[in-house]
Design an enzyme around this catalytic site. Structure first.
Site, PDB file in Angstrom:
ATOM      1  N   SER A  30      29.637  19.596  24.912  1.00 54.14           N
ATOM      2  CA  SER A  30      28.872  20.197  23.834  1.00 54.14           C
ATOM      3  C   SER A  30      27.378  20.503  24.477  1.00 54.14           C
ATOM      4  N   ARG A  33      47.216  32.162  20.574  1.00 55.69           N
ATOM      5  CA  ARG A  33      45.911  33.010  20.172  1.00 55.69           C
ATOM      6  C   ARG A  33      44.868  32.426  21.398  1.00 55.69           C
ATOM      7  N   ARG A  73      34.304  32.858  19.323  1.00 56.10           N
ATOM      8  CA  ARG A  73      34.292  32.158  17.950  1.00 56.10           C
ATOM      9  C   ARG A  73      34.541  33.202  16.873  1.00 56.10           C
ATOM     10  N   LEU A 115      33.410  27.074  31.324  1.00 54.15           N
ATOM     11  CA  LEU A 115      31.888  26.614  31.142  1.00 54.15           C
ATOM     12  C   LEU A 115      31.926  24.825  30.978  1.00 54.15           C
ATOM     13  N   GLU A 153      35.041  25.735  21.667  1.00 48.18           N
ATOM     14  CA  GLU A 153      34.070  26.792  21.381  1.00 48.18           C
ATOM     15  C   GLU A 153      32.910  26.434  20.224  1.00 48.18           C
TER      16      GLU A 153
HETATM   17  P1  TGC Z   1      19.827  26.934  23.115  1.00 45.53           P
HETATM   18  O1  TGC Z   1      18.278  26.682  23.282  1.00 45.53           O
HETATM   19  O2  TGC Z   1      20.393  26.767  21.611  1.00 45.53           O
HETATM   20  O3  TGC Z   1      19.900  28.251  23.822  1.00 45.53           O
HETATM   21  C1  TGC Z   1      19.704  28.590  25.194  1.00 45.53           C
HETATM   22  C2  TGC Z   1      19.809  29.992  25.465  1.00 45.53           C
HETATM   23  O4  TGC Z   1      21.078  30.487  24.868  1.00 45.53           O
HETATM   24  C3  TGC Z   1      20.654  31.845  23.813  1.00 45.53           C
HETATM   25  N1  TGC Z   1      21.754  31.507  22.831  1.00 45.53           N
HETATM   26  C4  TGC Z   1      22.477  32.553  22.372  1.00 45.53           C
HETATM   27  N2  TGC Z   1      22.759  33.845  22.930  1.00 45.53           N
HETATM   28  C5  TGC Z   1      23.603  34.594  22.620  1.00 45.53           C
HETATM   29  N3  TGC Z   1      24.563  34.106  21.386  1.00 45.53           N
HETATM   30  C6  TGC Z   1      24.452  32.794  21.122  1.00 45.53           C
HETATM   31  N4  TGC Z   1      25.469  32.316  20.031  1.00 45.53           N
HETATM   32  C7  TGC Z   1      23.412  31.791  21.409  1.00 45.53           C
HETATM   33  N5  TGC Z   1      23.170  30.798  21.349  1.00 45.53           N
HETATM   34  C8  TGC Z   1      22.096  30.462  22.081  1.00 45.53           C
HETATM   35  C9  TGC Z   1      19.361  31.023  23.296  1.00 45.53           C
HETATM   36  O5  TGC Z   1      18.631  32.460  22.480  1.00 45.53           O
HETATM   37  C10 TGC Z   1      18.524  30.594  24.675  1.00 45.53           C
HETATM   38  O6  TGC Z   1      18.231  32.052  25.068  1.00 45.53           O
HETATM   39  P2  TGC Z   1      17.019  31.936  26.043  1.00 45.53           P
HETATM   40  O7  TGC Z   1      16.677  33.252  26.602  1.00 45.53           O
HETATM   41  O8  TGC Z   1      15.640  31.378  25.052  1.00 45.53           O
HETATM   42  O9  TGC Z   1      16.928  30.938  27.201  1.00 45.53           O
HETATM   43  O10 TGC Z   1      20.458  25.968  24.193  1.00 45.53           O
HETATM   44  P3  TGC Z   1      21.028  24.477  23.918  1.00 45.53           P
HETATM   45  O11 TGC Z   1      21.165  23.968  25.135  1.00 45.53           O
HETATM   46  O12 TGC Z   1      19.758  23.735  23.006  1.00 45.53           O
HETATM   47  O13 TGC Z   1      22.158  24.561  23.083  1.00 45.53           O
HETATM   48  C11 TGC Z   1      22.875  23.654  22.227  1.00 45.53           C
HETATM   49  C12 TGC Z   1      24.128  24.304  21.704  1.00 45.53           C
HETATM   50  C13 TGC Z   1      24.580  22.814  20.888  1.00 45.53           C
HETATM   51  C14 TGC Z   1      23.791  25.206  20.667  1.00 45.53           C
HETATM   52  C15 TGC Z   1      24.971  24.772  22.734  1.00 45.53           C
HETATM   53  O14 TGC Z   1      24.934  24.262  23.679  1.00 45.53           O
HETATM   54  C16 TGC Z   1      26.535  24.942  22.193  1.00 45.53           C
HETATM   55  O15 TGC Z   1      26.732  25.896  21.481  1.00 45.53           O
HETATM   56  N6  TGC Z   1      27.294  24.048  22.302  1.00 45.53           N
HETATM   57  C17 TGC Z   1      28.839  24.062  22.201  1.00 45.53           C
HETATM   58  C18 TGC Z   1      29.387  24.327  23.582  1.00 45.53           C
HETATM   59  C19 TGC Z   1      30.505  25.455  23.374  1.00 45.53           C
HETATM   60  O16 TGC Z   1      30.850  26.109  22.453  1.00 45.53           O
HETATM   61  N7  TGC Z   1      31.483  25.104  24.495  1.00 45.53           N
HETATM   62  C20 TGC Z   1      32.620  26.395  24.516  1.00 45.53           C
HETATM   63  C21 TGC Z   1      33.212  26.114  25.769  1.00 45.53           C
HETATM   64  S1  TGC Z   1      34.389  27.488  25.930  1.00 45.53           S
HETATM   65  C22 TGC Z   1      35.547  27.229  25.123  1.00 45.53           C
HETATM   66  O17 TGC Z   1      35.663  26.157  24.503  1.00 45.53           O
HETATM   67  C23 TGC Z   1      36.698  28.115  25.185  1.00 45.53           C
HETATM   68  S2  TGC Z   1      38.386  27.744  24.285  1.00 45.53           S
HETATM   69  C24 TGC Z   1      39.236  28.740  24.259  1.00 45.53           C
HETATM   70  C25 TGC Z   1      40.307  29.188  23.628  1.00 45.53           C
HETATM   71  O18 TGC Z   1      41.232  28.434  24.358  1.00 45.53           O
HETATM   72  O19 TGC Z   1      40.552  29.747  22.583  1.00 45.53           O
HETATM   73  P1  FAD Z   2      31.643  16.005  23.537  1.00 45.02           P
HETATM   74  O1  FAD Z   2      30.484  17.105  23.819  1.00 45.02           O
HETATM   75  O2  FAD Z   2      31.547  14.854  24.210  1.00 45.02           O
HETATM   76  O3  FAD Z   2      31.427  15.603  21.911  1.00 45.02           O
HETATM   77  C1  FAD Z   2      32.248  14.394  21.452  1.00 45.02           C
HETATM   78  C2  FAD Z   2      31.862  14.445  19.749  1.00 45.02           C
HETATM   79  O4  FAD Z   2      30.303  14.226  19.728  1.00 45.02           O
HETATM   80  C3  FAD Z   2      31.937  15.723  19.097  1.00 45.02           C
HETATM   81  O5  FAD Z   2      32.318  15.418  17.916  1.00 45.02           O
HETATM   82  C4  FAD Z   2      30.696  16.386  19.160  1.00 45.02           C
HETATM   83  O6  FAD Z   2      30.451  16.938  17.951  1.00 45.02           O
HETATM   84  C5  FAD Z   2      29.699  15.132  18.977  1.00 45.02           C
HETATM   85  N1  FAD Z   2      28.621  15.540  19.698  1.00 45.02           N
HETATM   86  C6  FAD Z   2      28.035  15.759  20.713  1.00 45.02           C
HETATM   87  N2  FAD Z   2      26.764  15.958  20.800  1.00 45.02           N
HETATM   88  C7  FAD Z   2      26.282  15.831  19.470  1.00 45.02           C
HETATM   89  C8  FAD Z   2      24.992  15.734  19.002  1.00 45.02           C
HETATM   90  N3  FAD Z   2      23.917  16.350  19.584  1.00 45.02           N
HETATM   91  N4  FAD Z   2      24.847  15.313  17.661  1.00 45.02           N
HETATM   92  C9  FAD Z   2      26.154  15.350  16.985  1.00 45.02           C
HETATM   93  N5  FAD Z   2      27.097  15.236  17.212  1.00 45.02           N
HETATM   94  C10 FAD Z   2      27.153  15.456  18.625  1.00 45.02           C
HETATM   95  N6  FAD Z   2      36.137  24.809  27.528  1.00 45.02           N
HETATM   96  C11 FAD Z   2      35.868  25.896  28.501  1.00 45.02           C
HETATM   97  O7  FAD Z   2      34.744  26.160  28.973  1.00 45.02           O
HETATM   98  N7  FAD Z   2      36.788  26.961  28.550  1.00 45.02           N
HETATM   99  C12 FAD Z   2      38.092  26.792  27.791  1.00 45.02           C
HETATM  100  O8  FAD Z   2      38.776  27.713  28.270  1.00 45.02           O
HETATM  101  C13 FAD Z   2      38.234  25.606  27.035  1.00 45.02           C
HETATM  102  N8  FAD Z   2      39.428  25.604  26.649  1.00 45.02           N
HETATM  103  C14 FAD Z   2      39.886  24.321  25.996  1.00 45.02           C
HETATM  104  C15 FAD Z   2      41.159  24.050  25.527  1.00 45.02           C
HETATM  105  C16 FAD Z   2      41.543  22.954  24.830  1.00 45.02           C
HETATM  106  C17 FAD Z   2      42.769  22.441  24.538  1.00 45.02           C
HETATM  107  C18 FAD Z   2      40.416  22.045  24.639  1.00 45.02           C
HETATM  108  C19 FAD Z   2      40.751  20.784  23.783  1.00 45.02           C
HETATM  109  C20 FAD Z   2      39.094  22.182  25.183  1.00 45.02           C
HETATM  110  C21 FAD Z   2      38.753  23.437  25.774  1.00 45.02           C
HETATM  111  N9  FAD Z   2      37.387  23.563  26.171  1.00 45.02           N
HETATM  112  C22 FAD Z   2      37.201  24.704  27.059  1.00 45.02           C
HETATM  113  C23 FAD Z   2      36.290  22.572  25.944  1.00 45.02           C
HETATM  114  C24 FAD Z   2      35.756  22.591  24.662  1.00 45.02           C
HETATM  115  O9  FAD Z   2      35.000  23.581  24.348  1.00 45.02           O
HETATM  116  C25 FAD Z   2      35.253  21.228  24.576  1.00 45.02           C
HETATM  117  O10 FAD Z   2      36.082  20.336  24.144  1.00 45.02           O
HETATM  118  C26 FAD Z   2      34.200  21.097  23.342  1.00 45.02           C
HETATM  119  O11 FAD Z   2      33.063  22.179  23.680  1.00 45.02           O
HETATM  120  C27 FAD Z   2      33.492  19.796  23.135  1.00 45.02           C
HETATM  121  O12 FAD Z   2      33.058  19.093  24.278  1.00 45.02           O
HETATM  122  P2  FAD Z   2      33.353  17.552  24.724  1.00 45.02           P
HETATM  123  O13 FAD Z   2      35.115  17.645  24.610  1.00 45.02           O
HETATM  124  O14 FAD Z   2      32.978  17.372  26.000  1.00 45.02           O
HETATM  125  O15 FAD Z   2      32.926  16.933  23.488  1.00 45.02           O
END
Ligand code: TGC
Ligand code: FAD
Length: 395
Positions: free
Chosen positions: A142, A94, A253, A135, A374
Site C-alpha cells: 500500500s 482481465r 483502476r 511496483l 491496485e
Molecule cells: P501521495 O502524496 O498521495 O502522492 C505522491 C505523488 O503522486 C501524485 N499522485 C497521483 N498522480 C496521478 N494520479 C494519481 N492517482 C495520484 N495519486 C497521487 C501526487 O500528486 C504526488 O505528486 P507530487 O508531484 O506532489 O509528488 O503519496 P503517498 O505516498 O502519500 O500515497 C499514499 C497512497 C495510499 C494514496 C498510495 O500510495 C496508494 O495509492 N497506494 C496503493 C498502492 C497501489 O495501488 N498499488 C498498486 C500496484 S499495481 C497493481 O496492483 C496491479 S494489479 C493489476 C492486475 O492484475 O489487474
Molecule cells: P498491505 O499494504 O500490507 O496492506 C494490508 C492491509 O492493511 C490492507 O487491508 C490495507 O488496506 C491495510 N492498510 C495498509 N496501510 C493502511 C493504512 N495506512 N490505513 C489503513 N489500512 C491500511 N502489484 C504490482 O505492482 N503489479 C501487479 O501486476 C500486481 N498484481 C497483483 C496480482 C495479484 C493476484 C495480487 C494479489 C496482487 C497484485 N499486486 C500487484 C500487488 C497489490 O497491488 C498489493 O497486494 C496491494 O497494493 C496491497 O499491498 P499489500 O499486499 O502489501 O498489503
C-alpha cells in the site's frame, strides 16, 4: 409501456455510441466463444494461455484506447466495455489484459521516449510482446513510496543503469518480455523498461507464485533484479516520483471498475438461471422465494448503478476532467459491491456452489483479489477521506 431488461436495467446501452456498441459486441463474442470454454481448465491448473494475448491483439483489443502506434484509439467507454466483456469470463484474464493494455502499454505511451514507443507499442498491440508492471515489493504494498529497489549508474557498462531489488505479486511477470519497473535513482522514483532478451543471465529472475486461491487463470510472480543492466534510453526521461506509477494506475483502476461489473453480471445471470431451474418445497423454483429475489434485486441494482458511474467517469476522462479521486470512488465501490453481492448470490447455489462447474465460487475468489490490488478498498477510502477533509490519514 417500456419493458424492463434485467440484463441492462437502466438502459446503459442507450449511452453508448454505435462504434462503442460494435466494439462491445466484438469483445463479448470473442470472450464468450473463445475464452469461456478454456477458463475452467485454466483455473484448475493455474495456467494462463499466452495465446489469448495474441488473439486479442489480432482483434485490435490490446491498448485499445491508445492513439497511434497501431492501436485502435477508441474511447474510454469502449475500452471499459472490452474490460467488462473479459471479466465477465474471469478476473484473471482481465488482469492479464489490463496489465498489458493499461499499465505496461499505457505507461510506455504516456512516459516513454518516441524511440521506445515506436519500437515496442506496435508489437505489444499485436500481442507479440507481453508486458508487466512492477511496483509492489515484499515489504511495501500500500505504501510504494517506501520502495527499496534501486537504480544506479552501471559500474562497468557505459550508458546503462544497474537495477537491484525485488518486486512481488506481479501479474504476467513469469512470462513477460517487457517489464516496466519502478526503482529509486538518487532517492527518487523513476520508471525503467526492462527488455528480458537484453538481460544477461542471472540478472533477472521472475519466479511464479503458485498455489493461489484466487485469480488462478492469471500468472503472478516476482521480479528479482541483481545488478540488472538497463540502457539509459529505457528510463522514462521526464517523470519523477509516484506520479509516474499512479498515472498508469488511473487507467487500470478505471478499467477494474468496469471489469468487476462484468464479473457481477455473470454472477447474476448464473444465479438467475440456477434459481429458475432448482426446485425445492412442493416443486417450486427457488426463484419464487422472496429472499432469493431480494438477493437478485440487490445485485442487479448495484451492477447497473456501477455501470452508469463508470460511463460517467469514462466520458469525463476523455474530456480530461476525471479527478483521480473519482476513479478511486468507482474502483472501490464497484469492487466492494461486486464482492459482497457475488458472495451473497453464491448462497443461492446451496451445496452446488462448492463445485467449480458452477463458476460462482471462482468469481467470489477472484473478486477478493480485485478488491485488494491496485489499491485495497480501505486505501481508496482514505484517498477519498483526504479529498473530503483535506487531512491525510495514511500515517
Ligand atoms: P501521495 O502524496 O498521495 O502522492 C505522491 C505523488 O503522486 C501524485 N499522485 C497521483 N498522480 C496521478 N494520479 C494519481 N492517482 C495520484 N495519486 C497521487 C501526487 O500528486 C504526488 O505528486 P507530487 O508531484 O506532489 O509528488 O503519496 P503517498 O505516498 O502519500 O500515497 C499514499 C497512497 C495510499 C494514496 C498510495 O500510495 C496508494 O495509492 N497506494 C496503493 C498502492 C497501489 O495501488 N498499488 C498498486 C500496484 S499495481 C497493481 O496492483 C496491479 S494489479 C493489476 C492486475 O492484475 O489487474
Ligand atoms: P498491505 O499494504 O500490507 O496492506 C494490508 C492491509 O492493511 C490492507 O487491508 C490495507 O488496506 C491495510 N492498510 C495498509 N496501510 C493502511 C493504512 N495506512 N490505513 C489503513 N489500512 C491500511 N502489484 C504490482 O505492482 N503489479 C501487479 O501486476 C500486481 N498484481 C497483483 C496480482 C495479484 C493476484 C495480487 C494479489 C496482487 C497484485 N499486486 C500487484 C500487488 C497489490 O497491488 C498489493 O497486494 C496491494 O497494493 C496491497 O499491498 P499489500 O499486499 O502489501 O498489503
Amino acid at each position: 409501456p417500456v419493458s424492463f431488461d434485467w440484463t441492462d436495467p437502466l438502459n446503459a446501452k442507450s449511452l453508448f455510441t454505435e462504434e462503442e456498441s460494435a466494439i462491445s459486441e466484438t469483445a463479448e463474442s470473442y470472450c464468450q466463444e473463445r475464452m469461456l470454454p478454456r477458463v475452467l481448465e485454466a483455473y484448475r491448473n493455474e495456467n494462463f494461455d499466452r495465446k489469448i494475448i495474441n488473439e486479442m491483439g489480432e482483434l485490435g483489443l490490446l491498448g485499445a484506447s491508445i492513439q497511434g502506434y497501431d492501436c485502435a484509439g477508441v474511447s474510454s467507454v469502449a475500452a471499459g466495455l472490452i474490460t467488462r466483456a473479459v471479466e465477465r469470463v474471469d478476473s484473471g484474464y482481465r488482469s492479464g489484459y489490463s496489465v498489458q493494455s493499461s499499465l505496461a502499454m499505457g505507461g510506455i505511451e504516456e512516459f516513454g521516449t518516441e524511440e521506445l514507443k515506436e519500437r515496442l507499442l506496435p508489437r505489444m498491440a499485436k500481442g507479440e510482446l507481453l508486458g508487466c508492471f512492477g511496483l509492489t515489493e515484499p515489504n511495501h504494498g500500500s505504501d510504494p513510496g517506501s520502495m527499496e529497489t534501486t537504480a544506479k549508474p552501471h559500474p562497468t557498462k557505459k550508458g546503462y543503469y544497474s537495477l537491484s531489488g525485488s518486486k512481488t505479486w506481479i501479474t504476467n511477470s513469469p512470462i513477460a518480455d517487457i517489464l516496466l519497473v519502478w526503482a529509486k535513482l538518487d532517492g527518487k522514483i523513476r520508471g525503467f523498461v526492462i527488455e528480458r532478451d537484453q538481460c544477461p543471465p542471472g540478472t533477472l529472475e521472475t519466479p511464479a507464485i503458485k498455489h493461489k486461491n484466487g485469480l488462478r487463470a492469471s500468472l503472478t510472480g516476482m521480479i528479482q533484479l541483481d545488478n540488472c543492466p538497463v540502457s539509459e534510453a529505457n528510463m522514462f526521461p521526464n517523470i519523477v516520483g509516484l506520479k509516474g506509477p499512479f498515472s498508469c494506475l488511473n487507467s487500470a483502476r478505471y478499467g477494474i471498475a468496469w471489469g468487476t461489473m462484468g464479473a457481477l453480471e455473470d454472477c447474476i445471470s448464473r444465479t438467475r438461471g440456477y434459481a429458475l431451474d432448482r426446485k425445492q418445497f412442493k416443486g417450486n423454483p427457488i426463484a419464487k422465494y422472496q429472499l432469493v429475489q431480494k438477493k437478485l434485486a440487490d445485485a442487479t441494482t448495484d451492477a447497473s448503478f456501477g455501470i452508469l458511474a463508470a460511463v460517467q467517469v469514462g466520458r469525463l476522462k476523455d474530456k480530461g476532467k476525471a479527478a483521480p479521486e473519482m476513479i478511486s470512488m468507482i474502483k472501490r465501490q464497484n469492487c466492494d459491491r461486486a464482492l459482497v453481492n457475488a458472495r451473497i448470490l453464491q448462497e443461492v447455489f446451496g451445496g452446488n456452489a462448492v463445485s467449480d462447474e458452477y463458476g460462482i465460487g471462482r468469481h467470489v475468489a477472484n473478486l477478493f483479489v480485485t478488491q485488494t490490488y491496485e489499491g485495497q478498498s480501505d486505501i481508496h477510502a482514505l484517498i477519498l477521506g483526504r479529498a473530503i477533509t483535506g487531512i491525510q490519514a495514511f500515517c
